[in-house]
Write an enzyme that holds these catalytic residues in place. Structure first.
Site, PDB file in Angstrom:
ATOM      1  N   LYS A  92       0.868  -1.193   0.000  1.00 20.96           N
ATOM      2  CA  LYS A  92       0.000   0.000   0.000  1.00 20.96           C
ATOM      3  C   LYS A  92       0.892   1.227   0.000  1.00 20.96           C
ATOM      4  CE  LYS A  92      -4.019   1.965   0.287  1.00 20.96           C
ATOM      5  NZ  LYS A  92      -3.555   2.845  -0.804  1.00 20.96           N
ATOM      6  N   LYS A 116       4.679   2.170   8.684  1.00 22.02           N
ATOM      7  CA  LYS A 116       3.472   2.940   8.983  1.00 22.02           C
ATOM      8  C   LYS A 116       2.255   2.021   9.058  1.00 22.02           C
ATOM      9  CE  LYS A 116       3.320   6.818   6.758  1.00 22.02           C
ATOM     10  NZ  LYS A 116       3.071   7.784   5.676  1.00 22.02           N
ATOM     11  N   LYS A 128       5.337   1.983  -2.713  1.00 23.16           N
ATOM     12  CA  LYS A 128       5.315   3.373  -3.161  1.00 23.16           C
ATOM     13  C   LYS A 128       5.592   3.416  -4.639  1.00 23.16           C
ATOM     14  CE  LYS A 128       4.710   7.452  -1.200  1.00 23.16           C
ATOM     15  NZ  LYS A 128       3.929   7.786  -0.015  1.00 23.16           N
ATOM     16  N   THR A 212      -5.256  12.855   5.979  1.00 25.98           N
ATOM     17  CA  THR A 212      -3.905  12.987   6.537  1.00 25.98           C
ATOM     18  C   THR A 212      -3.897  14.106   7.567  1.00 25.98           C
ATOM     19  OG1 THR A 212      -2.974  12.194   4.480  1.00 25.98           O
ATOM     20  CG2 THR A 212      -1.484  13.394   5.928  1.00 25.98           C
ATOM     21  N   ASN A 243      -2.211  19.594   0.002  1.00 25.97           N
ATOM     22  CA  ASN A 243      -3.316  18.820   0.558  1.00 25.97           C
ATOM     23  C   ASN A 243      -3.184  18.690   2.078  1.00 25.97           C
ATOM     24  OD1 ASN A 243      -4.061  15.925   1.570  1.00 25.97           O
ATOM     25  ND2 ASN A 243      -5.517  16.368  -0.047  1.00 25.97           N
ATOM     26  N   SER A 380      -7.466   5.422   3.546  1.00 23.09           N
ATOM     27  CA  SER A 380      -7.321   4.630   2.319  1.00 23.09           C
ATOM     28  C   SER A 380      -7.734   3.178   2.596  1.00 23.09           C
ATOM     29  CB  SER A 380      -5.858   4.638   1.855  1.00 23.09           C
ATOM     30  OG  SER A 380      -5.616   5.763   1.046  1.00 23.09           O
TER      31      SER A 380
HETATM   32  P1  NAD Z   1       0.854  18.443  -2.193  1.00 22.99           P
HETATM   33  O1  NAD Z   1       1.456  18.268  -3.508  1.00 22.99           O
HETATM   34  O2  NAD Z   1      -0.619  18.628  -2.089  1.00 22.99           O
HETATM   35  O3  NAD Z   1       1.533  19.697  -1.462  1.00 22.99           O
HETATM   36  C1  NAD Z   1       2.905  19.857  -1.340  1.00 22.99           C
HETATM   37  C2  NAD Z   1       3.144  21.281  -0.830  1.00 22.99           C
HETATM   38  O4  NAD Z   1       4.523  21.451  -0.548  1.00 22.99           O
HETATM   39  C3  NAD Z   1       2.775  22.361  -1.842  1.00 22.99           C
HETATM   40  O5  NAD Z   1       2.182  23.442  -1.159  1.00 22.99           O
HETATM   41  C4  NAD Z   1       4.129  22.796  -2.396  1.00 22.99           C
HETATM   42  O6  NAD Z   1       4.120  24.131  -2.869  1.00 22.99           O
HETATM   43  C5  NAD Z   1       4.964  22.652  -1.149  1.00 22.99           C
HETATM   44  N1  NAD Z   1       6.389  22.547  -1.420  1.00 22.99           N
HETATM   45  C6  NAD Z   1       7.023  21.863  -2.400  1.00 22.99           C
HETATM   46  N2  NAD Z   1       8.347  22.043  -2.304  1.00 22.99           N
HETATM   47  C7  NAD Z   1       8.547  22.848  -1.230  1.00 22.99           C
HETATM   48  C8  NAD Z   1       9.688  23.399  -0.606  1.00 22.99           C
HETATM   49  N3  NAD Z   1      10.899  23.154  -1.073  1.00 22.99           N
HETATM   50  N4  NAD Z   1       9.506  24.161   0.489  1.00 22.99           N
HETATM   51  C9  NAD Z   1       8.268  24.418   0.965  1.00 22.99           C
HETATM   52  N5  NAD Z   1       7.151  23.917   0.428  1.00 22.99           N
HETATM   53  C10 NAD Z   1       7.294  23.162  -0.660  1.00 22.99           C
HETATM   54  O7  NAD Z   1       1.367  17.228  -1.317  1.00 22.99           O
HETATM   55  P2  NAD Z   1       0.733  16.627  -0.008  1.00 22.99           P
HETATM   56  O8  NAD Z   1      -0.165  15.529  -0.387  1.00 22.99           O
HETATM   57  O9  NAD Z   1       0.222  17.715   0.874  1.00 22.99           O
HETATM   58  O10 NAD Z   1       2.021  15.955   0.660  1.00 22.99           O
HETATM   59  C11 NAD Z   1       2.930  16.719   1.451  1.00 22.99           C
HETATM   60  C12 NAD Z   1       3.761  15.744   2.289  1.00 22.99           C
HETATM   61  O11 NAD Z   1       2.887  14.968   3.081  1.00 22.99           O
HETATM   62  C13 NAD Z   1       4.596  14.755   1.470  1.00 22.99           C
HETATM   63  O12 NAD Z   1       5.798  14.480   2.150  1.00 22.99           O
HETATM   64  C14 NAD Z   1       3.740  13.516   1.444  1.00 22.99           C
HETATM   65  O13 NAD Z   1       4.497  12.342   1.265  1.00 22.99           O
HETATM   66  C15 NAD Z   1       3.162  13.593   2.840  1.00 22.99           C
HETATM   67  N6  NAD Z   1       1.927  12.805   2.970  1.00 22.99           N
HETATM   68  C16 NAD Z   1       0.812  13.128   2.254  1.00 22.99           C
HETATM   69  C17 NAD Z   1      -0.324  12.337   2.385  1.00 22.99           C
HETATM   70  C18 NAD Z   1      -1.601  12.650   1.668  1.00 22.99           C
HETATM   71  O14 NAD Z   1      -2.580  11.919   1.860  1.00 22.99           O
HETATM   72  N7  NAD Z   1      -1.668  13.710   0.887  1.00 22.99           N
HETATM   73  C19 NAD Z   1      -0.304  11.235   3.240  1.00 22.99           C
HETATM   74  C20 NAD Z   1       0.839  10.955   3.979  1.00 22.99           C
HETATM   75  C21 NAD Z   1       1.957  11.751   3.816  1.00 22.99           C
END
Ligand code: NAD
Length: 452
Positions: A92, A116, A128, A212, A243, A380
């Site tokens: 997953k 996790k 992944k 999340t 997100n 999920s």
């Molecule tokens: P996303 O693409 O929706 O958002 C990413 C954000 O990070 C954006 O606002 C982008 O502008 C910003 N960003 C990118 N590079 C950057 C930098 N160098 N400095 C500051 N900001 C920066 O992604 P997301 O889904 O919100 O995921 C963010 C983190 O959370 C990731 O590490 C992801 O693996 C983790 N995560 C997300 C989920 C999920 O369900 N969305 C679940 C578990 C973990």
């Protein structure tokens, strides 16, 4: 040393020294990730079979994805899918679109997913995927062709009982819908359970988009009262306004916390008096820019704020720092500058192991990614269960179940940390490792032979 040579060496170690307890992995990110596990191994009795099984990914696939671009040219993109371990169930994990995606990164993320899912007691292993692409440079039809093309290449490697996809950085529910649709076309049947994080109309779950962030909120609400931190007196800075980061900002704002700084890839904003997060979100959505807009009584104006860099945001004097963007944001280079007392890792791997050591010396409490951001994979799992049953839950039911899961596992990890007088990250790995070990053991280990 190249990877196969390192593997050779690792396998040789397996044969010649059964008590070798190191998880020496060759790639840089992955070896950094596995250092956390090394620490956990000092506190738990784990069979050498389990260590051998967890040393390398179970399967890694690299593919080339040809995409017809809008101008008629053909571009070929690199894509990956890694299944790290599936002892506890099908793989997953999300799919990431980013120009820096490498196989090494995808393997590390699959490794984290393994722990996790075990930590959250979900019946999944860890996996992944990713594509090396800057999605902002693609038109929507190009993005769709790329996403469907990715499924064409990996269809034999995934499946509702084999390996299940989900959104990650720069992927979303629309992309998940395209992927599920393509997979179903290939298999000649509707296969909802192969992808989670889908649009509601294609079998998505209520609450998945915010899961999340909602899960992170439940963890914070379980942990922060232990330090007698009340919302109104707690200042928060959040790096990453996507997100996870932007929804969490809004949930914390509504819960009464004072969010003083947020940022995205372009930089950040800081207002010591606190930001009006719903307005910042609204402005970001409409203009794709972050600005401290103050909206009350339908009158919106720009509120006084300072424009700051991402590095400045990380070093702000706040109570709680939430990295919610990418990995390796706090390292040996900047960990000494961190002034926050509590870090909740919403991103995967935002603090590397060198950064961790410095933070620990400074007395900073770091609450680890594999616990804090596990709300996404938990809902999920709920989506996958609903797809299999064909019976869909209301939002309230989803969030109630999520809250129970997050609070239960956060309390477990907290208790392990207290009992052993260790940091929360090591405690989280111990918790996951114990479950993985039990599952590997139950399938049959060398002890069966030794004890005969
Ligand atoms: P996303 O693409 O929706 O958002 C990413 C954000 O990070 C954006 O606002 C982008 O502008 C910003 N960003 C990118 N590079 C950057 C930098 N160098 N400095 C500051 N900001 C920066 O992604 P997301 O889904 O919100 O995921 C963010 C983190 O959370 C990731 O590490 C992801 O693996 C983790 N995560 C997300 C989920 C999920 O369900 N969305 C679940 C578990 C973990």
């Amino acid at each position: 040393m190249n990877k196969s040579a390192a593997k050779e060496e690792g396998l040789a170690t397996d044969k010649h020294n059964e008590d070798d307890r190191s998880l020496d992995t060759s790639s840089s990110l992955l070896s950094d990730a596995s250092k956390r596990l090394e620490k956990a191994l000092k506190y738990v009795e784990i069979s050498s079979d389990a260590i051998a099984r967890l040393r390398y990914p179970k399967a890694s696939l690299s593919v080339s994805i040809p995409v017809r671009m809008d101008d008629g040219s053909l571009q070929v993109f690199a894509g990956y899918r890694v299944r790290y371990d599936d002892t506890r169930g099908p793989g997953k994990g999300g799919v990431r679109y980013h120009p820096h995606v490498t196989l090494d990164e995808v393997e590390s993320l699959a490794f984290w997913m393994t722990f996790k899912c075990a930590l959250m007691n979900l019946p999944f292993g860890g996996a992944k995927g990713g594509i090396t692409v800057n999605p902002k440079e693609l038109s929507k039809p190009e993005l769709e062709r790329l996403s469907r093309g990715y499924i064409n290449e990996i269809a034999d490697f995934i499946g509702p009982d084999v390996d299940i996809l989900a959104p990650d950085v720069y992927t979303n529910s629309t992309i998940m819908g395209w992927m599920m649709d393509r997979y179903s076309t290939i298999k000649r049947q509707v296969c909802r359970g192969v992808v989670t994080g889908k649009p509601l109309t294609l079998g998505g779950s209520q609450g998945r988009e915010a899961a999340t962030a909602t899960g992170a909120l439940y963890v914070m609400q379980t942990i922060l009262p232990k330090f007698e931190l009340l919302p109104a007196q707690t200042t928060v800075a959040i790096q990453g306004f996507g997100n996870a980061g932007s929804i969490l900002a809004e949930l914390l704002f509504k819960a009464g916390y004072k969010i003083v700084a947020v940022s995205d890839s372009q930089g950040g904003i800081y207002a010591p008096q606190g930001l009006d997060i719903p307005s910042v979100r609204e402005h970001k959505t409409s203009s794709r820019q972050i600005k401290a807009v103050y909206c009350q009584d339908s009158v919106c104006s720009i509120m006084e704020h300072q424009v700051i860099s991402n590095q400045e945001l990380l070093a702000l004097d706040v109570d709680v720092l939430i990295p919610a963007a990418l990995e390796n944001q706090i390292t040996a280079d900047n960990a000494a500058d961190i002034k926050a007392k509590y870090i909740f890792e919403v991103a995967n791997g935002p603090v590397n192991s060198d950064g961790d050591k410095i933070l620990q010396q400074k007395g900073v409490y770091v609450f680890p990614d594999i616990l804090v951001n596990a709300g996404g994979v938990t809902v999920s799992y709920f989506e996958w269960v609903q797809n299999r049953n064909g019976w869909y839950w209301e939002l309230e039911e989803v969030n109630q179940r999520l809250q129970v899961k997050m609070e239960t596992e956060a309390e477990h990890v907290w208790q392990i940390a207290q009992d052993l007088d260790i940091d929360m990250r090591t405690a989280a790995y111990i918790h996951g490792l114990n479950r993985l070990n039990a599952a590997i053991d139950a399938k049959g280990t060398r002890d069966y032979y030794v004890n005969d």
